[in-house]
Scaffold this motif. Structure first.
Motif, PDB file in Angstrom:
ATOM      1  N   ALA A  90       0.913  -1.281  -0.023  1.00 35.70           N
ATOM      2  CA  ALA A  90      -0.050   0.052   0.000  1.00 35.70           C
ATOM      3  C   ALA A  90       0.930   1.378   0.060  1.00 35.70           C
ATOM      4  O   ALA A  90       2.059   1.305   0.624  1.00 35.70           O
ATOM      5  N   GLN A  91       0.167   2.499  -0.437  1.00 43.17           N
ATOM      6  CA  GLN A  91       1.037   3.503  -0.528  1.00 43.17           C
ATOM      7  C   GLN A  91       0.957   4.146   0.750  1.00 43.17           C
ATOM      8  O   GLN A  91       0.077   4.124   1.469  1.00 43.17           O
ATOM      9  N   THR A  92       2.239   5.000   0.948  1.00 40.61           N
ATOM     10  CA  THR A  92       2.377   5.659   2.256  1.00 40.61           C
ATOM     11  C   THR A  92       2.823   7.154   1.898  1.00 40.61           C
ATOM     12  O   THR A  92       3.574   7.015   0.950  1.00 40.61           O
ATOM     13  N   VAL A  93       2.265   7.991   2.679  1.00 36.43           N
ATOM     14  CA  VAL A  93       2.636   9.536   2.435  1.00 36.43           C
ATOM     15  C   VAL A  93       3.131   9.869   3.892  1.00 36.43           C
ATOM     16  O   VAL A  93       2.263   9.715   4.744  1.00 36.43           O
ATOM     17  N   THR A  94       4.307  10.474   3.896  1.00 40.32           N
ATOM     18  CA  THR A  94       4.934  11.001   5.086  1.00 40.32           C
ATOM     19  C   THR A  94       5.287  12.412   4.977  1.00 40.32           C
ATOM     20  O   THR A  94       5.981  12.710   4.290  1.00 40.32           O
ATOM     21  N   GLN A  95       4.820  13.369   6.106  1.00 37.20           N
ATOM     22  CA  GLN A  95       5.073  14.690   6.278  1.00 37.20           C
ATOM     23  C   GLN A  95       5.613  14.720   7.361  1.00 37.20           C
ATOM     24  O   GLN A  95       5.385  14.401   8.626  1.00 37.20           O
ATOM     25  N   SER A  96       7.212  14.999   7.524  1.00 34.95           N
ATOM     26  CA  SER A  96       8.012  14.872   8.742  1.00 34.95           C
ATOM     27  C   SER A  96       8.002  16.232   9.729  1.00 34.95           C
ATOM     28  O   SER A  96       8.377  16.042  10.758  1.00 34.95           O
ATOM     29  N   GLN A  97       7.361  17.244   9.220  1.00 34.81           N
ATOM     30  CA  GLN A  97       7.337  18.378   9.915  1.00 34.81           C
ATOM     31  C   GLN A  97       5.861  18.776  10.454  1.00 34.81           C
ATOM     32  O   GLN A  97       5.126  19.294   9.652  1.00 34.81           O
ATOM     33  N   PRO A  98       5.422  18.310  11.629  1.00 41.01           N
ATOM     34  CA  PRO A  98       4.273  18.739  12.100  1.00 41.01           C
ATOM     35  C   PRO A  98       3.653  20.062  12.149  1.00 41.01           C
ATOM     36  O   PRO A  98       2.680  20.355  12.049  1.00 41.01           O
ATOM     37  N   GLU A  99       4.814  20.853  12.491  1.00 40.80           N
ATOM     38  CA  GLU A  99       4.678  22.392  12.469  1.00 40.80           C
ATOM     39  C   GLU A  99       5.723  23.246  11.758  1.00 40.80           C
ATOM     40  O   GLU A  99       6.963  22.666  11.828  1.00 40.80           O
TER      41      GLU A  99
ATOM     42  N   ASP B  98       5.685   6.577  -0.458  1.00 38.98           N
ATOM     43  CA  ASP B  98       6.517   5.213  -0.957  1.00 38.98           C
ATOM     44  C   ASP B  98       5.441   4.541  -1.965  1.00 38.98           C
ATOM     45  O   ASP B  98       4.091   4.383  -1.632  1.00 38.98           O
ATOM     46  N   THR B  99       5.955   4.243  -3.132  1.00 32.58           N
ATOM     47  CA  THR B  99       4.995   3.420  -3.876  1.00 32.58           C
ATOM     48  C   THR B  99       5.703   2.558  -5.010  1.00 32.58           C
ATOM     49  O   THR B  99       7.037   3.015  -5.141  1.00 32.58           O
ATOM     50  N   SER B 100       5.099   1.648  -5.324  1.00 35.32           N
ATOM     51  CA  SER B 100       5.651   0.860  -6.520  1.00 35.32           C
ATOM     52  C   SER B 100       4.980   1.170  -7.915  1.00 35.32           C
ATOM     53  O   SER B 100       5.361   0.506  -8.794  1.00 35.32           O
ATOM     54  N   GLU B 101       4.154   2.007  -7.855  1.00 30.50           N
ATOM     55  CA  GLU B 101       3.284   2.625  -8.972  1.00 30.50           C
ATOM     56  C   GLU B 101       4.103   3.216  -9.772  1.00 30.50           C
ATOM     57  O   GLU B 101       5.138   4.090  -9.246  1.00 30.50           O
ATOM     58  N   SER B 102       4.018   3.436 -11.286  1.00 30.67           N
ATOM     59  CA  SER B 102       4.581   4.553 -12.121  1.00 30.67           C
ATOM     60  C   SER B 102       3.923   5.757 -12.322  1.00 30.67           C
ATOM     61  O   SER B 102       4.097   6.658 -12.600  1.00 30.67           O
ATOM     62  N   ASP B 103       2.487   5.230 -12.419  1.00 29.55           N
ATOM     63  CA  ASP B 103       1.517   6.345 -12.611  1.00 29.55           C
ATOM     64  C   ASP B 103       0.786   6.721 -11.613  1.00 29.55           C
ATOM     65  O   ASP B 103      -0.121   5.926 -11.067  1.00 29.55           O
ATOM     66  N   TYR B 104       0.798   7.961 -11.111  1.00 28.06           N
ATOM     67  CA  TYR B 104       0.092   8.451 -10.135  1.00 28.06           C
ATOM     68  C   TYR B 104      -0.104  10.026  -9.978  1.00 28.06           C
ATOM     69  O   TYR B 104       0.655  10.693 -11.073  1.00 28.06           O
ATOM     70  N   TYR B 105      -0.621  10.639  -9.228  1.00 26.71           N
ATOM     71  CA  TYR B 105      -0.892  12.034  -9.080  1.00 26.71           C
ATOM     72  C   TYR B 105      -0.493  12.448  -7.469  1.00 26.71           C
ATOM     73  O   TYR B 105      -0.843  11.573  -6.339  1.00 26.71           O
ATOM     74  N   LEU B 106      -0.062  13.621  -7.513  1.00 21.40           N
ATOM     75  CA  LEU B 106       0.226  14.044  -6.174  1.00 21.40           C
ATOM     76  C   LEU B 106      -0.255  15.279  -5.991  1.00 21.40           C
ATOM     77  O   LEU B 106      -0.426  16.226  -6.906  1.00 21.40           O
ATOM     78  N   PHE B 107      -0.853  15.655  -4.671  1.00 16.21           N
ATOM     79  CA  PHE B 107      -1.498  16.860  -4.466  1.00 16.21           C
ATOM     80  C   PHE B 107      -1.006  17.563  -3.087  1.00 16.21           C
ATOM     81  O   PHE B 107      -0.436  16.823  -2.258  1.00 16.21           O
ATOM     82  N   TRP B 108      -1.407  18.715  -3.063  1.00 17.08           N
ATOM     83  CA  TRP B 108      -1.174  19.525  -1.772  1.00 17.08           C
ATOM     84  C   TRP B 108      -2.688  20.278  -1.629  1.00 17.08           C
ATOM     85  O   TRP B 108      -3.151  20.873  -2.594  1.00 17.08           O
TER      86      TRP B 108
END
Lengths: 112, 114
Positions: free
Chosen positions: A1-10, A26-36
């Motif tokens: 499964a994909q995981t997303v890490t934001q290391s700065q809480p503040e 972290d992903t093994s996929e090659s086709d994906y999208y990222l957002f803020w």
């Protein structure tokens, strides 16, 4: 499964200065999208910027830009000329195949 | 106006008292999803639905139920709420396969279980 890490809480930035929020995934996929996404005190989830993984060019939206490093699986958000209205919680998100995953969020404070 | 409408916005309830949080969208979206947001954990998916009568578990489905009898509605049901379900809940939707453009989110429901 994909995981997303934001290391700065503040994070904190002076008004009119520049700040960078970090995100790795972290992903093994090659086709994906990222957002803020931005979440102000009103709790509304507001899409700030979007990046397609197959595009090397970094996305920009006015004062908001990203640094997308696909090999490093890094997706940082740069806010230039910070304004008081930028104060909010910011979430990084990964999307692939009808599945959107979020990071833990970074709370941004803007000092006048 | 295209939107996802959640109700109520705030809810305080007691342990064990069944409750329903409603979610409705007016964009004819096939895909709908529920998330809960907790400090330090971000948004985690509870359940999702690809279309009418098609629902599936997300990452944290325990203690929740959903139904999708109509395309526009996707209620979240807590049959016996417990304090650990105190959280901020979001409903989101998109056209199927169009989540790559981002989801449309509701305005959130702040639930407190005492």
């Amino acid at each position: 499964a994909q995981t997303v890490t934001q290391s700065q809480p503040e994070m904190s930035v002076q008004e009119a200065e520049t700040v960078t929020l970090s995100c790795t995934y972290d992903t093994s996929e090659s086709d994906y999208y990222l957002f803020w996404y931005k979440q102000p005190p009103s709790r509304q989830m507001i899409l700030v910027i979007r990046q397609e993984a197959y595009k090397q060019q970094n996305a920009t939206e006015n004062r908001f830009s990203v640094n997308f490093q696909k090999a490093a699986k890094s997706f940082s958000l740069k806010i230039s000329d910070s304004q008081l209205g930028d104060a909010a919680m910011y979430f990084c998100a990964f999307y692939n195949n009808n599945d959107m995953r979020f990071g833990a969020g970074t709370r941004l404070t803007v000092k006048p | 106006e295209a939107q996802v409408t959640q109700n109520p916005r705030y809810l305080i309830t007691v342990t064990g008292k069944k409750l329903t949080v409603t979610c409705s969208q007016n964009m004819n979206h096939e895909y709908m999803s529920w998330y809960r947001q907790d400090p330090g954990l971000g948004l985690r998916q509870i359940y999702y639905s690809m279309n009418v009568e098609v629902t599936d578990k997300g990452d944290v489905p325990e203690g929740y139920k959903v139904s999708r009898k109509e395309k526009r509605n996707f209620p979240l049901i807590l049959e016996s709420p417990s304090p650990n379900q105190t959280s901020l809940y979001f409903c989101a939707s998109s056209a199927l396969g169009q989540g790559r453009n981002g989801y449309t989110f509701g305005s959130g429901t702040r639930l407190t279980v005492v």
